[in-house]
Design a protein around this motif. Structure first.
Motif, PDB file in Angstrom:
ATOM      1  N   ILE A   1     -13.205  -6.081   4.072  1.00  0.00           N
ATOM      2  CA  ILE A   1     -12.211  -5.554   3.142  1.00  0.00           C
ATOM      3  C   ILE A   1     -12.158  -6.350   1.843  1.00  0.00           C
ATOM      4  O   ILE A   1     -12.241  -5.785   0.756  1.00  0.00           O
ATOM      5  CB  ILE A   1     -10.821  -5.493   3.806  1.00  0.00           C
ATOM      6  CG1 ILE A   1     -10.857  -4.488   4.955  1.00  0.00           C
ATOM      7  CG2 ILE A   1      -9.749  -5.122   2.790  1.00  0.00           C
ATOM      8  CD1 ILE A   1      -9.603  -4.494   5.814  1.00  0.00           C
ATOM      9  N   ALA A   2     -12.013  -7.677   1.921  1.00  0.00           N
ATOM     10  CA  ALA A   2     -11.902  -8.512   0.712  1.00  0.00           C
ATOM     11  C   ALA A   2     -13.173  -8.426  -0.122  1.00  0.00           C
ATOM     12  O   ALA A   2     -13.109  -8.291  -1.351  1.00  0.00           O
ATOM     13  CB  ALA A   2     -11.603  -9.956   1.086  1.00  0.00           C
ATOM     14  N   GLU A   3     -14.328  -8.489   0.534  1.00  0.00           N
ATOM     15  CA  GLU A   3     -15.598  -8.397  -0.185  1.00  0.00           C
ATOM     16  C   GLU A   3     -15.694  -7.088  -0.958  1.00  0.00           C
ATOM     17  O   GLU A   3     -16.078  -7.060  -2.126  1.00  0.00           O
ATOM     18  CB  GLU A   3     -16.763  -8.505   0.796  1.00  0.00           C
ATOM     19  CG  GLU A   3     -18.119  -8.341   0.152  1.00  0.00           C
ATOM     20  CD  GLU A   3     -19.250  -8.304   1.170  1.00  0.00           C
ATOM     21  OE1 GLU A   3     -20.275  -7.672   0.864  1.00  0.00           O
ATOM     22  OE2 GLU A   3     -19.116  -8.892   2.265  1.00  0.00           O
TER      23      GLU A   3
ATOM     24  N   THR B   1     -18.073   6.367   4.150  1.00  0.00           N
ATOM     25  CA  THR B   1     -18.457   5.206   3.368  1.00  0.00           C
ATOM     26  C   THR B   1     -17.756   5.265   2.021  1.00  0.00           C
ATOM     27  O   THR B   1     -17.775   6.299   1.351  1.00  0.00           O
ATOM     28  CB  THR B   1     -19.988   5.201   3.155  1.00  0.00           C
ATOM     29  OG1 THR B   1     -20.625   5.282   4.431  1.00  0.00           O
ATOM     30  CG2 THR B   1     -20.449   3.946   2.458  1.00  0.00           C
ATOM     31  N   PHE B   2     -17.146   4.134   1.609  1.00  0.00           N
ATOM     32  CA  PHE B   2     -16.380   4.103   0.361  1.00  0.00           C
ATOM     33  C   PHE B   2     -16.092   2.660  -0.025  1.00  0.00           C
ATOM     34  O   PHE B   2     -16.136   1.775   0.814  1.00  0.00           O
ATOM     35  CB  PHE B   2     -15.055   4.864   0.542  1.00  0.00           C
ATOM     36  CG  PHE B   2     -14.223   4.325   1.675  1.00  0.00           C
ATOM     37  CD1 PHE B   2     -13.255   3.362   1.450  1.00  0.00           C
ATOM     38  CD2 PHE B   2     -14.428   4.761   2.971  1.00  0.00           C
ATOM     39  CE1 PHE B   2     -12.505   2.849   2.500  1.00  0.00           C
ATOM     40  CE2 PHE B   2     -13.687   4.259   4.021  1.00  0.00           C
ATOM     41  CZ  PHE B   2     -12.726   3.293   3.785  1.00  0.00           C
ATOM     42  N   PRO B   3     -15.770   2.399  -1.305  1.00  0.00           N
ATOM     43  CA  PRO B   3     -15.322   1.058  -1.700  1.00  0.00           C
ATOM     44  C   PRO B   3     -13.812   0.946  -1.463  1.00  0.00           C
ATOM     45  O   PRO B   3     -13.078   1.923  -1.610  1.00  0.00           O
ATOM     46  CB  PRO B   3     -15.648   0.998  -3.193  1.00  0.00           C
ATOM     47  CG  PRO B   3     -15.550   2.412  -3.642  1.00  0.00           C
ATOM     48  CD  PRO B   3     -15.998   3.251  -2.468  1.00  0.00           C
ATOM     49  N   VAL B   4     -13.342  -0.229  -1.096  1.00  0.00           N
ATOM     50  CA  VAL B   4     -11.912  -0.443  -0.888  1.00  0.00           C
ATOM     51  C   VAL B   4     -11.255  -0.570  -2.254  1.00  0.00           C
ATOM     52  O   VAL B   4     -11.614  -1.432  -3.045  1.00  0.00           O
ATOM     53  CB  VAL B   4     -11.658  -1.705  -0.034  1.00  0.00           C
ATOM     54  CG1 VAL B   4     -10.172  -2.021   0.044  1.00  0.00           C
ATOM     55  CG2 VAL B   4     -12.248  -1.534   1.346  1.00  0.00           C
ATOM     56  N   THR B   5     -10.305   0.322  -2.540  1.00  0.00           N
ATOM     57  CA  THR B   5      -9.624   0.287  -3.831  1.00  0.00           C
ATOM     58  C   THR B   5      -8.111   0.263  -3.703  1.00  0.00           C
ATOM     59  O   THR B   5      -7.422   0.009  -4.682  1.00  0.00           O
ATOM     60  CB  THR B   5     -10.007   1.511  -4.690  1.00  0.00           C
ATOM     61  OG1 THR B   5      -9.668   2.696  -3.967  1.00  0.00           O
ATOM     62  CG2 THR B   5     -11.485   1.514  -5.028  1.00  0.00           C
ATOM     63  N   LYS B   6      -7.583   0.534  -2.517  1.00  0.00           N
ATOM     64  CA  LYS B   6      -6.137   0.582  -2.332  1.00  0.00           C
ATOM     65  C   LYS B   6      -5.739  -0.108  -1.042  1.00  0.00           C
ATOM     66  O   LYS B   6      -6.521  -0.184  -0.106  1.00  0.00           O
ATOM     67  CB  LYS B   6      -5.646   2.031  -2.282  1.00  0.00           C
ATOM     68  CG  LYS B   6      -5.880   2.777  -3.572  1.00  0.00           C
ATOM     69  CD  LYS B   6      -5.348   4.172  -3.473  1.00  0.00           C
ATOM     70  CE  LYS B   6      -5.598   4.907  -4.783  1.00  0.00           C
ATOM     71  NZ  LYS B   6      -5.079   6.258  -4.751  1.00  0.00           N
ATOM     72  N   VAL B   7      -4.501  -0.574  -1.013  1.00  0.00           N
ATOM     73  CA  VAL B   7      -3.947  -1.196   0.177  1.00  0.00           C
ATOM     74  C   VAL B   7      -2.959  -0.213   0.787  1.00  0.00           C
ATOM     75  O   VAL B   7      -2.070   0.276   0.089  1.00  0.00           O
ATOM     76  CB  VAL B   7      -3.216  -2.515  -0.184  1.00  0.00           C
ATOM     77  CG1 VAL B   7      -2.547  -3.115   1.026  1.00  0.00           C
ATOM     78  CG2 VAL B   7      -4.187  -3.498  -0.815  1.00  0.00           C
ATOM     79  N   PRO B   8      -3.104   0.097   2.075  1.00  0.00           N
ATOM     80  CA  PRO B   8      -2.167   1.042   2.687  1.00  0.00           C
ATOM     81  C   PRO B   8      -0.776   0.432   2.816  1.00  0.00           C
ATOM     82  O   PRO B   8      -0.628  -0.758   3.068  1.00  0.00           O
ATOM     83  CB  PRO B   8      -2.778   1.327   4.052  1.00  0.00           C
ATOM     84  CG  PRO B   8      -3.628   0.152   4.347  1.00  0.00           C
ATOM     85  CD  PRO B   8      -4.113  -0.365   3.019  1.00  0.00           C
ATOM     86  N   LYS B   9       0.219   1.258   2.616  1.00  0.00           N
ATOM     87  CA  LYS B   9       1.605   0.843   2.808  1.00  0.00           C
ATOM     88  C   LYS B   9       2.031   1.295   4.200  1.00  0.00           C
ATOM     89  O   LYS B   9       1.457   2.224   4.745  1.00  0.00           O
ATOM     90  CB  LYS B   9       2.484   1.493   1.744  1.00  0.00           C
ATOM     91  CG  LYS B   9       2.177   1.007   0.348  1.00  0.00           C
ATOM     92  CD  LYS B   9       3.115   1.657  -0.658  1.00  0.00           C
ATOM     93  CE  LYS B   9       2.914   1.043  -2.015  1.00  0.00           C
ATOM     94  NZ  LYS B   9       2.006   1.715  -2.872  1.00  0.00           N
ATOM     95  N   PRO B  10       3.027   0.637   4.779  1.00  0.00           N
ATOM     96  CA  PRO B  10       3.505   1.081   6.093  1.00  0.00           C
ATOM     97  C   PRO B  10       3.860   2.564   6.063  1.00  0.00           C
ATOM     98  O   PRO B  10       4.499   3.038   5.130  1.00  0.00           O
ATOM     99  CB  PRO B  10       4.757   0.222   6.325  1.00  0.00           C
ATOM    100  CG  PRO B  10       4.523  -1.002   5.495  1.00  0.00           C
ATOM    101  CD  PRO B  10       3.763  -0.522   4.279  1.00  0.00           C
TER     102      PRO B  10
END
Length: 72
Positions: free
Chosen positions: A29-31, A46-55
Motif C-alpha cells: 500500500i505505502a509503496e 490492478t490499480f495504483p493506491v490513490t485513496k484511503v478508505p473511511k470506516p
C-alpha cells in the motif's frame, strides 16, 4: 463576429457504479501510494493506491469473500 454557446460535455470516466475499496497486500500500500506502482487486489483488479478508505466505505464483494475464506 458572432458569439455561440458550444456545448461542452463533462469529461468523466464511465459510470462504474459506487466506488469500492479492495483488499490488497498491506506491505504494497505505502509503496503504491508514494511511487504510483500498481497493486493487485484479491479479486484480481490492478490499480495504483490513490485513496484511503473511511470506516463504512463499500468493499468489493469478491475481495471480501476471498479474504473471509482465507481467515477460516
Amino acid at each position: 463576429m458572432s458569439t455561440e454557446v458550444l456545448e461542452h460535455p463533462d469529461l468523466k470516466d464511465a459510470d462504474t457504479g459506487p466506488e469500492m475499496f479492495h483488499y490488497v497486500r498491506k506491505e504494497k500500500i505505502a509503496e503504491s501510494a508514494v511511487m504510483g506502482t500498481f497493486v493487485i487486489a484479491l479479486c484480481g483488479e490492478t490499480f495504483p493506491v490513490t485513496k484511503v478508505p473511511k470506516p463504512g466505505s463499500p468493499v468489493c464483494p469478491q475481495c471480501k469473500e476471498i479474504y473471509e475464506s482465507m481467515a477460516e
